[in-house]
Design a protein around this motif. Structure first.
Motif, PDB file in Angstrom:
ATOM      1  N   TRP A  23       0.699  -1.322  -0.012  1.00 18.70           N
ATOM      2  CA  TRP A  23      -0.116   0.021  -0.014  1.00 18.70           C
ATOM      3  C   TRP A  23       1.139   1.173  -0.026  1.00 18.70           C
ATOM      4  O   TRP A  23       2.067   1.170   0.708  1.00 18.70           O
ATOM      5  CB  TRP A  23      -0.782  -0.136   1.234  1.00 18.70           C
ATOM      6  CG  TRP A  23      -1.977  -0.800   1.075  1.00 18.70           C
ATOM      7  CD1 TRP A  23      -2.446  -1.220  -0.310  1.00 18.70           C
ATOM      8  CD2 TRP A  23      -2.999  -1.393   2.131  1.00 18.70           C
ATOM      9  NE1 TRP A  23      -3.827  -2.190   0.175  1.00 18.70           N
ATOM     10  CE2 TRP A  23      -3.964  -2.086   1.660  1.00 18.70           C
ATOM     11  CE3 TRP A  23      -3.217  -1.121   3.410  1.00 18.70           C
ATOM     12  CZ2 TRP A  23      -5.086  -2.494   2.259  1.00 18.70           C
ATOM     13  CZ3 TRP A  23      -4.106  -1.709   4.255  1.00 18.70           C
ATOM     14  CH2 TRP A  23      -4.925  -2.452   3.473  1.00 18.70           C
ATOM     15  N   ASN A  24       0.407   2.455  -0.442  1.00 11.79           N
ATOM     16  CA  ASN A  24       0.927   3.498  -0.554  1.00 11.79           C
ATOM     17  C   ASN A  24       1.208   4.234   0.742  1.00 11.79           C
ATOM     18  O   ASN A  24       0.352   4.303   1.597  1.00 11.79           O
ATOM     19  CB  ASN A  24       0.016   4.796  -1.351  1.00 11.79           C
ATOM     20  CG  ASN A  24      -0.130   4.129  -2.953  1.00 11.79           C
ATOM     21  OD1 ASN A  24       0.255   3.379  -3.420  1.00 11.79           O
ATOM     22  ND2 ASN A  24      -1.103   4.939  -3.363  1.00 11.79           N
ATOM     23  N   ALA A  25       2.678   4.429   1.021  1.00 12.80           N
ATOM     24  CA  ALA A  25       3.044   4.756   2.415  1.00 12.80           C
ATOM     25  C   ALA A  25       4.417   5.075   2.287  1.00 12.80           C
ATOM     26  O   ALA A  25       4.914   4.458   1.658  1.00 12.80           O
ATOM     27  CB  ALA A  25       2.495   4.194   3.458  1.00 12.80           C
ATOM     28  N   PRO A  26       4.918   5.901   3.166  1.00  8.33           N
ATOM     29  CA  PRO A  26       6.507   6.032   3.437  1.00  8.33           C
ATOM     30  C   PRO A  26       6.686   5.091   4.639  1.00  8.33           C
ATOM     31  O   PRO A  26       6.044   5.166   5.511  1.00  8.33           O
ATOM     32  CB  PRO A  26       6.498   7.505   3.860  1.00  8.33           C
ATOM     33  CG  PRO A  26       5.307   8.082   4.182  1.00  8.33           C
ATOM     34  CD  PRO A  26       4.265   7.164   3.711  1.00  8.33           C
ATOM     35  N   TYR A  27       7.676   4.299   4.294  1.00 11.62           N
ATOM     36  CA  TYR A  27       8.379   3.306   5.433  1.00 11.62           C
ATOM     37  C   TYR A  27       9.642   3.391   5.764  1.00 11.62           C
ATOM     38  O   TYR A  27      10.462   3.883   4.923  1.00 11.62           O
ATOM     39  CB  TYR A  27       8.412   1.848   4.610  1.00 11.62           C
ATOM     40  CG  TYR A  27       6.615   1.316   4.340  1.00 11.62           C
ATOM     41  CD1 TYR A  27       5.828   0.661   5.089  1.00 11.62           C
ATOM     42  CD2 TYR A  27       6.201   1.827   2.991  1.00 11.62           C
ATOM     43  CE1 TYR A  27       4.755   0.171   4.702  1.00 11.62           C
ATOM     44  CE2 TYR A  27       5.166   1.394   2.621  1.00 11.62           C
ATOM     45  CZ  TYR A  27       4.262   0.623   3.545  1.00 11.62           C
ATOM     46  OH  TYR A  27       3.078   0.292   3.089  1.00 11.62           O
ATOM     47  N   GLY A  85      16.648   4.070   5.884  1.00 12.41           N
ATOM     48  CA  GLY A  85      16.355   4.656   5.010  1.00 12.41           C
ATOM     49  C   GLY A  85      14.818   4.942   4.802  1.00 12.41           C
ATOM     50  O   GLY A  85      14.001   4.047   5.540  1.00 12.41           O
ATOM     51  N   ILE A  86      14.347   5.637   4.138  1.00 15.14           N
ATOM     52  CA  ILE A  86      12.731   6.116   4.024  1.00 15.14           C
ATOM     53  C   ILE A  86      12.579   5.490   2.402  1.00 15.14           C
ATOM     54  O   ILE A  86      12.802   6.031   1.654  1.00 15.14           O
ATOM     55  CB  ILE A  86      12.231   7.461   4.133  1.00 15.14           C
ATOM     56  CG1 ILE A  86      12.776   7.903   5.740  1.00 15.14           C
ATOM     57  CG2 ILE A  86      10.727   7.429   3.882  1.00 15.14           C
ATOM     58  CD1 ILE A  86      12.305   9.225   5.956  1.00 15.14           C
ATOM     59  N   LEU A  87      11.767   4.605   2.358  1.00 14.36           N
ATOM     60  CA  LEU A  87      11.127   3.884   1.251  1.00 14.36           C
ATOM     61  C   LEU A  87       9.796   4.474   1.172  1.00 14.36           C
ATOM     62  O   LEU A  87       9.050   4.229   1.856  1.00 14.36           O
ATOM     63  CB  LEU A  87      11.283   2.514   1.055  1.00 14.36           C
ATOM     64  CG  LEU A  87      11.059   1.595  -0.019  1.00 14.36           C
ATOM     65  CD1 LEU A  87      12.129   1.835  -0.897  1.00 14.36           C
ATOM     66  CD2 LEU A  87      10.829   0.240   0.325  1.00 14.36           C
ATOM     67  N   ILE A  88       9.334   5.096  -0.064  1.00 14.52           N
ATOM     68  CA  ILE A  88       7.959   5.628  -0.436  1.00 14.52           C
ATOM     69  C   ILE A  88       7.286   4.823  -1.358  1.00 14.52           C
ATOM     70  O   ILE A  88       8.046   4.736  -2.694  1.00 14.52           O
ATOM     71  CB  ILE A  88       8.037   7.168  -0.799  1.00 14.52           C
ATOM     72  CG1 ILE A  88       8.781   8.043   0.504  1.00 14.52           C
ATOM     73  CG2 ILE A  88       6.798   7.648  -1.067  1.00 14.52           C
ATOM     74  CD1 ILE A  88       9.387   9.232   0.171  1.00 14.52           C
ATOM     75  N   LEU A  89       6.444   4.154  -1.209  1.00 10.21           N
ATOM     76  CA  LEU A  89       5.712   3.323  -2.190  1.00 10.21           C
ATOM     77  C   LEU A  89       4.440   4.183  -2.726  1.00 10.21           C
ATOM     78  O   LEU A  89       3.721   4.569  -1.940  1.00 10.21           O
ATOM     79  CB  LEU A  89       5.090   1.976  -1.431  1.00 10.21           C
ATOM     80  CG  LEU A  89       6.010   0.720  -1.894  1.00 10.21           C
ATOM     81  CD1 LEU A  89       7.250   1.117  -0.838  1.00 10.21           C
ATOM     82  CD2 LEU A  89       5.334  -0.425  -1.143  1.00 10.21           C
ATOM     83  N   ASN A  90       4.553   4.201  -3.973  1.00 11.10           N
ATOM     84  CA  ASN A  90       3.282   5.205  -4.612  1.00 11.10           C
ATOM     85  C   ASN A  90       2.561   4.189  -5.638  1.00 11.10           C
ATOM     86  O   ASN A  90       3.190   3.941  -6.659  1.00 11.10           O
ATOM     87  CB  ASN A  90       4.143   6.559  -5.306  1.00 11.10           C
ATOM     88  CG  ASN A  90       4.482   7.492  -4.309  1.00 11.10           C
ATOM     89  OD1 ASN A  90       3.786   7.819  -3.307  1.00 11.10           O
ATOM     90  ND2 ASN A  90       5.513   7.941  -4.574  1.00 11.10           N
ATOM     91  N   ASP A  91       1.244   4.442  -5.491  1.00 12.32           N
ATOM     92  CA  ASP A  91       0.558   3.518  -6.483  1.00 12.32           C
ATOM     93  C   ASP A  91       0.977   2.353  -6.935  1.00 12.32           C
ATOM     94  O   ASP A  91       0.779   1.950  -7.926  1.00 12.32           O
ATOM     95  CB  ASP A  91       0.288   4.586  -7.624  1.00 12.32           C
ATOM     96  CG  ASP A  91      -0.941   4.335  -8.335  1.00 12.32           C
ATOM     97  OD1 ASP A  91      -1.022   4.397  -9.696  1.00 12.32           O
ATOM     98  OD2 ASP A  91      -2.176   3.710  -7.720  1.00 12.32           O
TER      99      ASP A  91
END
Length: 203
Positions: A23-27, A85-91
């Motif tokens: 799902w879209n979110a920053p992790y 690290g920050i991993l950002i999932l988009n769409d």
């Protein structure tokens, strides 16, 4: 509690069982080396000096966006025995419709952090009970686990190919960033990590 999968006992996941990690979110991601060995270099004068293996870990993180779709990278740092690290999932699930129901995306100011509550409420209760189990059996393309698994594998492969001794810890830590304030706090933590090495809990 432990459960069996393919006749092997496993420890129950500590991750949210009603959250799909595609799902879209920053992790916020933390990956440690095996036994927390200092494979990646050392801190000198509050700055990180990368070893050859540390350079590999740094470069290959930046390469993630070339191998995974709909991924953005936020702050990142290589430390002597871990990376943050920050991993950002988009769409990453192609659209915002889940089982025919539109997901209410109440984005924060960054445009990345998806409301955890809205995602959970949009899913039927039966799905809330099964997402975690399905996740273990089918990681899914462009999920947090698949992206981090590929990254870890690439670092290990390249380090060994060049003759460097290296190994990761089996698991990694992840945290769903819920709002803009938390995103800002975690970004600052990552950027200031080398200067705070003396009190780092992963040291």
């Amino acid at each position: 509690m432990t459960d069996k999968f393919q006749n092997k006992y496993r420890i129950e996941s500590t991750r949210l069982q009603n959250w799909d990690y595609r799902w879209n979110a920053p992790y916020f991601i933390t990956i440690c080396t095996k036994d927390r060995e200092h494979y990646f270099g050392k801190i000198q004068n509050n700055k990180m000096e990368l070893s050859s293996t540390g350079v590999i870990a740094d470069i290959l993180w930046q390469e993630i966006t070339n191998h995974s779709h709909n991924i953005e990278l936020g702050e990142f740092v290589v430390m002597p025995n871990h990376v943050h690290g920050i991993l950002i999932l988009n769409d990453c699930t192609n659209d915002n419709d889940v089982d025919g129901r539109n997901v209410d995306e109440r984005n924060v100011e960054t445009g990345h952090a998806l409301s955890l509550q809205s995602q959970q409420q949009s899913m039927p209760s039966s799905d809330n009970q099964t997402i975690g189990k399905n996740r273990f059996q089918n990681i899914g393309k462009n999920s947090v686990s698949s992206v981090i698994g590929s990254y870890k594998s690439a670092v290990t492969k390249h380090a060994h190919r060049l003759g460097y001794k290296f190994a990761w810890q089996t698991r990694f830590y992840d945290h769903i960033i819920r709002d803009n304030a938390e995103h800002h706090r975690i970004a600052n933590y990552i950027n200031n990590n080398p200067a705070n090495w003396g009190k780092d809990k992963f040291r």
